[in-house]
Design a protein around this motif. Structure first.
Motif, short mmCIF file in Angstrom:
data_model
loop_
_atom_site.label_atom_id
_atom_site.label_comp_id
_atom_site.label_asym_id
_atom_site.label_seq_id
_atom_site.Cartn_x
_atom_site.Cartn_y
_atom_site.Cartn_z
N ALA A 1 0.83 -1.21 0.00
CA ALA A 1 0.00 0.00 0.00
C ALA A 1 0.87 1.26 0.00
N LYS A 2 2.09 1.14 0.50
CA LYS A 2 3.00 2.27 0.55
C LYS A 2 4.11 2.16 -0.49
N ASN A 3 4.04 1.14 -1.33
CA ASN A 3 5.08 0.94 -2.35
C ASN A 3 6.48 0.91 -1.73
N THR A 4 6.60 0.25 -0.60
CA THR A 4 7.85 0.30 0.15
C THR A 4 8.28 -1.10 0.59
N VAL A 5 9.58 -1.33 0.48
CA VAL A 5 10.19 -2.53 1.04
C VAL A 5 11.20 -2.09 2.09
N TYR A 6 11.28 -2.88 3.15
CA TYR A 6 12.13 -2.53 4.29
C TYR A 6 13.19 -3.61 4.52
N LEU A 7 14.26 -3.17 5.15
CA LEU A 7 15.26 -4.12 5.64
C LEU A 7 15.60 -3.70 7.07
N GLN A 8 15.10 -4.46 8.03
CA GLN A 8 15.43 -4.23 9.43
C GLN A 8 16.72 -4.97 9.73
N MET A 9 17.71 -4.23 10.18
CA MET A 9 19.03 -4.80 10.44
C MET A 9 19.35 -4.67 11.92
#
Length: 120
Positions: A75-83
């Protein structure tokens, strides 16, 4: 056409955490699997993690398993990487890319990268 813009990089001490974001333009984001790669100083680019279009399937390189988590919000066109539990050897420019999960195929689109520096 999809444009990818990463953010969230910075300087962090060993053992600390960062969350990278990659925002995609275009209406077809949800149809793409998304991936994170990195390139450390003097090193070749390497695959970090991937996630399928729905977010239900993820894939990690062995060296980040248990420390990094990839996720996406279509919905936000976003991919995340939690490190988490970052190590000095995680220092690199991190790139997001749209394409098949696993890093064995050519990516369709690349971002310009965000720098992560982990101090000891």
């Amino acid at each position: 056409q999809v444009q990818l813009v990463e953010s969230g990089g910075g300087l962090v001490q060993a053992g600390g955490s960062l969350r990278l974001s990659c925002v995609a333009s275009g209406r077809t984001f949800s149809s793409y699997a998304m991936n994170w790669f990195r390139q450390g100083p003097g090193k070749e680019r390497e695959y970090v993690a991937g996630i399928n279009w729905s977010g239900r399937s993820t894939y990690y390189a062995d060296f980040v398993k248990g420390r990094f988590t990839i996720s996406r919000d279509n919905a936000k066109n976003t991919v995340y990487l939690q490190m988490n539990s970052l190590k000095p050897e995680d220092t690199a420019v991190y790139y997001c890319a749209a394409g098949p999960v696993g890093g064995h195929s050519s990516m369709d689109y690349w971002g310009k990268g965000t720098l992560v520096t982990v101090s000891s």
